[in-house]
Enzyme design. Structure first.
Site: not given
Length: 1006
Positions: A262, A264, A374, A578
């Site tokens: 994951h 970001d 997330d 996000h």
């Protein structure tokens, strides 16, 4: 038998730490190292490799925050190592607990081809197996000195979040640069013992299996010569064969592991660093895929694939090959893993359009799962969008972070706003960075809510957030856990394989209706107001640019700016990631976002200006044409069209001094009383004969709270913030302005200043408030409160393609947890026959409370807009400076009025020089059906694409009329692919829509 369990467990830990793990690399020799520190921003690979470095010794410091250093390591494999496996151990000064959050590196060969990434959990580079000895080693490492922002004492304010404020001190110390012999047998013994240790601690003390494992471990330790670990490791492993080969129970839970990192797209690092993080991680993962035939790796976010394609084509070539082999799996179908609360309707749809189209064009893959582990809560509009995008499954993990209530399902049908359902999974392992540890697997089994109905769950496996991905140690665990007594069964497989099996065994899963509200991170609806305003403004400018460019193409033959709109959409979609749109990134990210939004606005204004000029014509001197991009007509200007300027209708507002101080505004529809404190104490609706403001209450009351959450400063607002509040009632200046059409109020509080213009427009049943705040507070929360004389137990808040109701009461813990929630352009509350709307141009957070009515009994309802916060982590200067907001109170409003006024405040009319009107490309005869987009088809065919939706939550039958000659009409999915055809008589189509249904039409021009 005497109980010596704790002694054996302590013995195992010490032997592993002090003898076995060090013996994985029994021999080593140092490498020669030189370094070149790149000035400023990162340089191209060829430049970094060619740069002349200076010698540097292990132990030396390097790396100011955000700097890049190029290390060159060289050496020769000793001839005595012939026939053995050799690896380079390159430790840049890592803390193994900070994978993804500190320095990282990407290793290159001398020709510039990438080898693999370096991070705290992957410090090795394979030099060769069964070396002959004498091989020359020459490698280059592009090392990023990313500072640790979220440290062991988290959430401390830091200036390291922007290169302009970070200091120049070196942040890392070179720890190890060696060639070493890799002992595979010892490494395998480490994996055996780690898996068994974790399995034991996950079993109860009275479990026979735990004791069987304990005795086997004891025998293995006895078989190991601590002075000759390498020579006795195989013998020790032999003592473990029995317990490692015992099969799992037939009823064992099944876990589908999916390799994952994951990453970001921005957070505690800027966008430019994410480009390099993705290259490092994908280099690692493609290398691991070559070594491990059972491994499957999944990566979401089309933007990240696009970054590799643009910036690291040699890495992208490896990715494309692995995708073609079916083992590197694109997932998610969105441009980025976006926030889903705040993106507007069209923007959320375009996340799927651009994401899925990228995967289709690049790989020929139709992604069927939406992968959003997330994001901070999930909009009730998503299920319909998922299905309209051609996907059928949804995955998230974040709901496990909810603080108040435990979500009751892990595999379920999620029902959205319009009734569409999507099969959804929420991994019970409760992390999107799983390591497949025994503790994690045991938790997943205990936690799984669907026991007895379903047998399987998914585990995204790999270091994430800052990247890194899956490690060879995780794969070793998976092999041992594939069929092991006392554990869940683990297998690496594609997400689609998991979903197919999960759906097949549990087709009649429970249903959750409505939004997936995260009971945490509620302040993300307010933090970094400039970023949120930039997003809102960009979305509406994109609507206008598409609408007027399409109209100009059809009406005037103007060229349609396909490439510009595509690029600008992708820029806006990226910034809906996000941790960007929610305001939770470092200062660097938000500083760049503000600049980017300004550039986007300037370019879109250019597109709009060119289209309007083509449509308005030269016209007579002084002539003006009024354009209305909103989906509702107003002031004589049709929706989506234009007319020559007309004077405003309705009586001009009158202003009089109010008895006791203040002013009274009246435009014949509303009478507004503003007292000597500058507070709105009365809004009387002449049409209904009803007062909107609660007795003894006020509207537009600014309130200030202390705001210091227990953790996660930019993310969280805790309920206790309400315990203390300061009403801002001191007034510095109160005066009538604009010829009596408005009242100006100026206040000062703390180090801040606020100026408001409160006005009544002619002929409108609406009270407008324009607010300018020079915000200089820290750890404070600013709200605008409207105490309304409405008795209701629910409030409607706009979301994408509709609205949803949330409780105004706190009957249950689920109700009470929604003390801060998201609304787009409006909040609406009503009693049967009469309601009030509060509309805004740039805010998202709101709260609602009820109070006992001051006179006459009953209750009143207070709605508050969240305007500004001032957290100090991760950006210590969050939102300092001047901000401008517009919002309006609309008494007597229905939900339909709220929809109309919400669009009006966000899409003001445009007046340009010209003479003639412009007939809309399309018109709809039912105001309940809202046109959300008018554009030309993305394939360049010239077809006109129209997206519309039912906006009020009821059935609608509408007639859409085209203002141009139409051939065929098709119903399409979000990607503009026809799914059905419609009859079009005289350029008209009749549509029957269910509540909140979205329809995309493709109109071929005859």
């Amino acid at each position: 038998m005497h109980n010596d369990r704790t002694i054996t467990e302590a013995r195992l830990k010490r032997v592993l730490d002090e003898r076995i793990r060090p013996a994985v690399y029994p021999e080593s020799v140092p490498l020669d190292v030189s370094v070149w520190h790149a000035p400023g921003e990162p340089v191209p690979v060829a430049e970094g490799i060619a740069a002349e470095g200076a010698p540097i010794a292990v132990g030396a410091q390097w790396g100011p925050a955000w700097g890049t250093s190029w290390f060159t390591v060289s050496g020769t494999v000793p001839t005595a190592w012939a026939g053995r496996t050799v690896e380079a151990l390159l430790d840049l000064g890592f803390d193994e607990n900070m994978a993804g959050f500190q320095c990282e590196g990407l290793v290159y060969r001398p020709d510039g081809s990438p080898v693999k990434g370096l991070n705290p959990r992957t410090q090795w580079v394979r030099i060769g197996e069964k070396v002959t000895g004498g091989e020359r080693v020459l490698l280059h490492v592009e090392a990023a000195a990313n500072p640790v922002i979220l440290d062991y004492h988290p959430f401390l304010p830091t200036e390291l979040g922007d290169r302009g404020t970070a200091d120049a001190a070196p942040r890392y110390r070179l720890a190890r640069m060696d060639l070493a012999v890799f002992d595979r047998t010892v490494w395998e013994l480490v994996q055996d013992l780690e898996v068994l240790e974790q399995l034991m601690t996950g079993l109860s003390v009275d479990s026979p299996r735990r004791w069987e494992v304990l005795r086997a471990v004891e025998r293995a330790l006895d078989a190991l010569d601590l002075q000759d670990v390498g020579g006795t490791a195989e013998r020790a492993r032999g003592e473990l064969t029995g317990v490692l080969s015992a099969p799992a129970h037939a009823s064992a839970h099944r876990i589908s592991a999916v390799g994952h990192a994951h990453i970001d797209s921005a957070w505690l690092w800027p966008l430019r660093e994410t480009v390099r993080k993705v290259a490092r991680t994908t280099s690692n993962m493609t290398a691991l895929l070559e070594d491990e035939p059972e491994f499957v790796y999944a990566m979401s976010q089309a933007q990240q694939f696009a970054w590799i394609k643009e910036h690291r084509p040699e890495v992208y070539a490896r990715v494309k090959k692995a995708v073609a082999d079916g083992r590197f799996v694109p997932v998610g179908g969105m441009w980025v893993e976006s926030d889903t609360n705040m993106p507007g309707a069209e923007a959320l749809a375009r996340q799927f359009v651009h994401g899925k189209r990228f995967f289709l064009e690049e790989f020929g893959i139709e992604t069927e799962e939406v992968w959003l582990p997330d994001s901070f809560g999930y909009s009730a509009a998503l299920p319909q969008l998922v299905r309209l995008a051609g996907a059928k499954w949804f995955l998230t993990q974040k709901i496990s972070w909810s603080r108040t209530n435990k979500f009751p399902h892990h595999t379920f049908w999620w029902e959205g706003l319009d009734g569409t359902r999507v099969f959804t999974h929420f991994p019970p392992i409760d992390t999107y960075n799983a390591q497949l540890s025994g503790q994690e697997l045991a938790h997943a089994v205990r936690n799984f809510q669907e026991k007895g109905g379903a047998t399987r769950s998914l585990a995204p496996t790999g270091w994430g957030d800052g990247g890194g991905g899956t490690t060879r140690e995780m794969l070793a665990r998976a092999k041992r856990l594939a069929d092991l007594e006392g554990s869940a069964k683990v297998v690496f497989e594609k997400p689609s394989a998991f979903f197919e099996k999960a759906h097949a065994e549990y087709a009649h899963a429970s249903v959750w209706a409505g939004e997936l509200y995260l009971e945490m991170h509620r302040a993300t609806l307010t933090s970094q107001a400039r970023t949120k305003q930039g997003n809102r403004r960009s979305e509406h400018l994109l609507r206008e640019a598409e609408l007027w460019a399409a109209t100009a193409a059809v009406r005037a033959g103007a060229p349609y700016p396909y490439e510009r709109l595509d690029r600008l959409w992708k820029t806006v979609l990226l910034h809906q990631f996000h941790d960007i749109l929610p305001g939770t990134s470092i200062a660097w990210v938000h500083r760049e976002a503000a600049q980017t939004y300004a550039e986007v606005a300037a370019e879109l204004e250019s597109v709009i200006g060119e289209a309007l000029a083509a449509l308005a014509g030269a016209g007579p001197a002084g002539g003006t044409v009024v354009f209305n991009a909103a989906p509702h007509g107003r002031g004589g200007v049709p929706a989506l069209g234009a007319v020559p300027d007309v004077p405003p209708a309705g009586a001009a507002p009158r202003t009089a001094e109010r008895e006791g101080g203040g002013y009274v505004l009246d435009n014949g529809l509303l009478r507004v009383g503003i007292d000597g404190r500058g507070l709105v104490v009365s809004v009387y609706d002449h049409v209904s004969g009803r007062e909107a403001v609660a007795p003894g209450g006020a509207a537009n009351l600014l309130q200030l709270h202390q705001d210091f959450p227990t953790m996660w400063d930019a993310w969280d607002v805790d309920h206790f913030y309400r315990n203390t509040v300061t009403d801002l009632t001191d007034v510095e200046r109160l005066e009538a302005v604009d010829g009596g059409a408005a009242v100006r109020v100026v206040r000062r509080f703390g180090a801040s200043r606020v100026e408001q213009r409160i006005g009544l427009p002619a002929g409108e049943r609406r009270l407008d408030v324009a607010t300018e705040v020079d915000w200089r507070e820290t750890e404070k929360f600013l709200k605008a409160a409207f105490a309304l004389d409405v008795h209701t137990d629910r409030v409607a808040a706009e979301t994408q393609f509709g609205h949803l109701y949330r409780p105004a009461h706190t009957n249950t813990s689920w109700d009470a947890a929604k003390f801060e929630a998201c609304a787009h352009r409006f909040v609406h509350l009503e009693e049967p026959g009469w309601g009030v709307a509060l509309v805004n141009d740039s805010t998202y957070g709101y709260d609602v409370t009820r109070a006992v009515r001051a006179e006459g009994g009953g209750t009143t309802t207070t709605v508050r807009l969240s305007l500004l916060r001032a957290p100090r982590f991760p950006d210590p200067r969050t939102d300092q400076g001047v901000h401008r907001f517009r919002y309006a109170l609309v008494p007597g409003a229905s939900v339909g009025d709220a929809v109309r006024e919400g669009y009006r405040i966000n899409l003001p009319e445009r007046r340009v020089s010209g003479s003639g009107g412009v007939e809309p490309l399309v018109s709809v005869d039912d105001d309940a059906v809202v046109v959300s987009a008018v554009k030309l088809a993305d394939d360049g065919s010239g077809d006109v694409v129209v997206r519309l939706y039912e906006s009020r939550g009821g059935r609608a039958r509408a007639r859409l009329a085209a203002g141009f000659a139409v051939g065929a009409v098709s119903v399409c999915d979000l990607l503009e692919r026809p799914t059905d055809s419609l009859a079009a008589g005289d350029g008209c189509v009749v549509l029957a829509l269910r509540p909140f249904e979205i329809v995309t039409l493709r109109l071929a021009r005859a």
